[in-house]
Write an enzyme that holds these catalytic residues in place. Structure first.
Site, PDB file in Angstrom:
ATOM      1  N   HIS A 157      -7.188   6.233  10.222  1.00  0.00           N
ATOM      2  CA  HIS A 157      -6.569   7.090   9.205  1.00  0.00           C
ATOM      3  C   HIS A 157      -6.487   6.321   7.894  1.00  0.00           C
ATOM      4  O   HIS A 157      -6.029   5.179   7.855  1.00  0.00           O
ATOM      5  CB  HIS A 157      -5.175   7.538   9.648  1.00  0.00           C
ATOM      6  CG  HIS A 157      -4.699   8.763   8.928  1.00  0.00           C
ATOM      7  ND1 HIS A 157      -4.362   8.751   7.589  1.00  0.00           N
ATOM      8  CD2 HIS A 157      -4.520  10.041   9.355  1.00  0.00           C
ATOM      9  CE1 HIS A 157      -3.985   9.967   7.223  1.00  0.00           C
ATOM     10  NE2 HIS A 157      -4.073  10.774   8.277  1.00  0.00           N
ATOM     11  N   HIS A 158      -6.933   6.983   6.821  1.00  0.00           N
ATOM     12  CA  HIS A 158      -7.003   6.313   5.520  1.00  0.00           C
ATOM     13  C   HIS A 158      -5.615   5.959   4.970  1.00  0.00           C
ATOM     14  O   HIS A 158      -5.484   5.092   4.099  1.00  0.00           O
ATOM     15  CB  HIS A 158      -7.747   7.203   4.526  1.00  0.00           C
ATOM     16  CG  HIS A 158      -8.444   6.441   3.442  1.00  0.00           C
ATOM     17  ND1 HIS A 158      -8.188   5.105   3.185  1.00  0.00           N
ATOM     18  CD2 HIS A 158      -9.395   6.819   2.538  1.00  0.00           C
ATOM     19  CE1 HIS A 158      -8.943   4.706   2.170  1.00  0.00           C
ATOM     20  NE2 HIS A 158      -9.682   5.726   1.768  1.00  0.00           N
ATOM     21  N   ALA A 159      -4.571   6.615   5.467  1.00  0.00           N
ATOM     22  CA  ALA A 159      -3.221   6.322   4.979  1.00  0.00           C
ATOM     23  C   ALA A 159      -2.801   4.892   5.292  1.00  0.00           C
ATOM     24  O   ALA A 159      -2.007   4.297   4.551  1.00  0.00           O
ATOM     25  CB  ALA A 159      -2.216   7.302   5.579  1.00  0.00           C
ATOM     26  N   ARG A 185       0.818  -1.214   0.000  1.00  0.00           N
ATOM     27  CA  ARG A 185       0.000   0.000   0.000  1.00  0.00           C
ATOM     28  C   ARG A 185       0.855   1.269   0.000  1.00  0.00           C
ATOM     29  O   ARG A 185       0.393   2.340   0.420  1.00  0.00           O
ATOM     30  CB  ARG A 185      -0.937   0.017   1.213  1.00  0.00           C
ATOM     31  CG  ARG A 185      -2.059  -1.005   1.167  1.00  0.00           C
ATOM     32  CD  ARG A 185      -3.039  -0.797   2.316  1.00  0.00           C
ATOM     33  NE  ARG A 185      -3.843   0.416   2.167  1.00  0.00           N
ATOM     34  CZ  ARG A 185      -3.575   1.582   2.758  1.00  0.00           C
ATOM     35  NH1 ARG A 185      -2.498   1.718   3.527  1.00  0.00           N
ATOM     36  NH2 ARG A 185      -4.366   2.632   2.576  1.00  0.00           N
ATOM     37  N   CYS A 208      -6.570  12.376   5.244  1.00  0.00           N
ATOM     38  CA  CYS A 208      -7.905  12.224   5.836  1.00  0.00           C
ATOM     39  C   CYS A 208      -7.987  10.991   6.726  1.00  0.00           C
ATOM     40  O   CYS A 208      -7.293   9.996   6.524  1.00  0.00           O
ATOM     41  CB  CYS A 208      -8.978  12.152   4.749  1.00  0.00           C
ATOM     42  SG  CYS A 208      -8.955  10.651   3.760  1.00  0.00           S
TER      43      CYS A 208
END
Length: 220
Positions: free
Chosen positions: A186-188, A11, A24
Site C-alpha cells: 500500500h502506497h500509504a 511520511r 492506492c
C-alpha cells in the site's frame, strides 16, 4: 508487539494523502535468480516452498515499512510478522491458508513449517490452523504459472496496509533458474524506495544462502 508511530513520523503527509485523496496500492513482479539456491537445496534434499516462505518472511522483518499496519485506528508497525501461506489439498484441489511462527533460525523455522504443511495438507478448510495471529502477512503460491504481471484487487472498508506476496513458477533462462515473485504493497506506508530496499535485501539473502543454510545441518 505493535508499536505506535508518533507525530514525528516523517511520511505523515504522504500517509494521509494516499489514505484519503489517492487511495492506492501497487504491485511489481521481480525475477529472482535462484540457481545457486536451487543447487544447494537439491544437495541438502530440502523442500523448496518452506525455504521460499522463510526468505520472504526474513526480508519482511528487515524493512519496517513492510510491517506497518493500523490497529484501533492507530498507525504503527509490528515488531515481528509471521507468514501465512497457501497449501494445496492434492485430492480435492482446494487450498488452505495456514501460518507458521517466524524464527530467524532457518533450521527451526524449516522444521516448524514442514510440520505445519504435513499436518494440514489434507484439510479442505480455508483456515484449518487455529489461533492465527493478528501480526501476520500473506503469501500465495502459483507454481503452475510463469507470470510477468500480477495484481490483487483487495476490496475492504478499511485499507489493507500489509504486503502480499505471490510466488510463480520458476523457469530456466540461459542456464539460470528464475523465480517470479509478485509484491503488492500500500502506497500509504510503502514507497518505491522501500520496495527497492526489500528486493535488494531479498536478493542478498539468496546470494548468501550458503551462510544461513548451514543451519540446516542441524535439521533432523
Amino acid at each position: 508487539m505493535f508499536k505506535q508511530i508518533d507525530e514525528n513520523y516523517l511520511r505523515k503527509e504522504h500517509f494521509h494523502h494516499y489514505m484519503t485523496l489517492t487511495r492506492c496500492s501497487y504491485s511489481l513482479v521481480i525475477n529472482l535468480d535462484i540457481t545457486k539456491l536451487h543447487a544447494i537445496l537439491k544437495e541438502k534434499k530440502l523442500k523448496v516452498y518452506p525455504v521460499q516462505i522463510y526468505l520472504l518472511a526474513r526480508a519482511v522483518q528487515k524493512i519496517p515499512e513492510f510491517r506497518m499496519d493500523q490497529v484501533n485506528d492507530e498507525l504503527g508497525y509490528w515488531e515481528i510478522l509471521h507468514p501465512s501461506y497457501t497449501i494445496l489439498n492434492k485430492e480435492t484441489k482446494t487450498f488452505s491458508s495456514i501460518w507458521t511462527p517466524f524464527d530467524e533460525n532457518f533450521a527451526q523455522f524449516y522444521k516448524s513449517c514442514v510440520a505445519d504443511i504435513e499436518t494440514f495438507s489434507k484439510s479442505s478448510n480455508l483456515f484449518p490452523k487455529p489461533h492465527m495471529p493478528e501480526n501476520m502477512f500473506n503469501i500465495s503460491s502459483l507454481p503452475w504459472i510463469d507470470f510477468t504481471s500480477f495484481n490483487l484487487n483487495v476490496s475492504t472498508d478499511e485499507a489493507y496496509l500489509l504486503p502480499i506476496f505471490t510466488i510463480g513458477k520458476f523457469k530456466v533462462e540461459e542456464g539460470k533458474i528464475i523465480l517470479p515473485v509478485a509484491i503488492q504493497v500500500h502506497h500509504a506506508v510503502c514507497d518505491g524506495y522501500h520496495a527497492g530496499q526489500y528486493v535488494e535485501y531479498l536478493r542478498w539473502l539468496i546470494e548468501h544462502c550458503d551462510e544461513w543454510l548451514n543451519d540446516s545441518l542441524h535439521i533432523t
